[in-house]
Design a protein around this motif. Sequence first.
Motif, PDB file in Angstrom:
ATOM      1  N   VAL A  22      11.271  -1.023  -6.699  1.00 40.51           N
ATOM      2  CA  VAL A  22      10.289  -0.668  -5.604  1.00 40.51           C
ATOM      3  C   VAL A  22       9.116  -0.947  -5.896  1.00 40.51           C
ATOM      4  CG1 VAL A  22       9.690   1.243  -3.877  1.00 40.51           C
ATOM      5  CG2 VAL A  22      11.935   1.038  -4.761  1.00 40.51           C
ATOM      6  N   GLY A  23       8.543  -1.811  -5.004  1.00 39.45           N
ATOM      7  CA  GLY A  23       6.934  -2.031  -5.192  1.00 39.45           C
ATOM      8  C   GLY A  23       6.259  -2.043  -3.755  1.00 39.45           C
ATOM      9  N   VAL A  24       5.187  -2.727  -3.780  1.00 39.92           N
ATOM     10  CA  VAL A  24       4.492  -2.793  -2.610  1.00 39.92           C
ATOM     11  C   VAL A  24       4.030  -4.057  -2.391  1.00 39.92           C
ATOM     12  CG1 VAL A  24       2.055  -2.004  -1.463  1.00 39.92           C
ATOM     13  CG2 VAL A  24       3.462  -0.334  -2.841  1.00 39.92           C
ATOM     14  N   VAL A  28       2.965  -2.583   2.106  1.00 38.19           N
ATOM     15  CA  VAL A  28       4.182  -2.174   2.741  1.00 38.19           C
ATOM     16  C   VAL A  28       4.972  -2.018   1.471  1.00 38.19           C
ATOM     17  CG1 VAL A  28       6.215  -2.437   4.156  1.00 38.19           C
ATOM     18  CG2 VAL A  28       3.889  -3.283   4.792  1.00 38.19           C
ATOM     19  N   ARG A  29       5.816  -0.749   1.488  1.00 34.25           N
ATOM     20  CA  ARG A  29       6.748  -0.626   0.400  1.00 34.25           C
ATOM     21  C   ARG A  29       7.938  -1.389   0.589  1.00 34.25           C
ATOM     22  NH1 ARG A  29       9.608   5.348  -1.072  1.00 34.25           N
ATOM     23  NH2 ARG A  29      10.795   4.447  -2.725  1.00 34.25           N
ATOM     24  N   ALA A  30       8.468  -2.067  -0.600  1.00 36.38           N
ATOM     25  CA  ALA A  30       9.336  -3.165  -0.443  1.00 36.38           C
ATOM     26  C   ALA A  30      10.415  -2.997  -1.830  1.00 36.38           C
ATOM     27  CB  ALA A  30       8.795  -4.642  -0.854  1.00 36.38           C
ATOM     28  N   ARG A  31      11.449  -3.105  -1.477  1.00 36.29           N
ATOM     29  CA  ARG A  31      12.665  -2.908  -2.455  1.00 36.29           C
ATOM     30  C   ARG A  31      13.048  -4.356  -2.867  1.00 36.29           C
ATOM     31  NH1 ARG A  31      15.627   0.760  -4.586  1.00 36.29           N
ATOM     32  NH2 ARG A  31      14.935   2.296  -3.037  1.00 36.29           N
TER      33      ARG A  31
END
Length: 97
Positions: A22-24, A28-31
């Motif tokens: 998981v990152g940004v 926006v948070r992204a998988r």
Amino acid sequence: MVPVVSDLDRQYFGGDSGEDQVGVLEGVRARFGKSYVGEPDQLAEELAKDAAVREADSLLITVPNMLGVDYNARLLQNVVEHVAPAIGWVHPDRRPA
């Protein structure tokens, strides 16, 4: 998918866990899905076990564009030469008519 076939590959990707992350991205948070990183025979074995890969008629490979064209060309060549044939891919010029 990164086949590790050189010391440079190990330097760049040797510590990849291969698990979802998981990152940004742009706030926006992204998988990020599983990364396939390792020796070509290991990658072929993992890909062959993945039901989604087995059933797919195409496979999208994302390359790390920040490493430049020459590195990415070698990375893709390693996929074509070392991994793809081991999971059943045949170059279009060599497929039966």
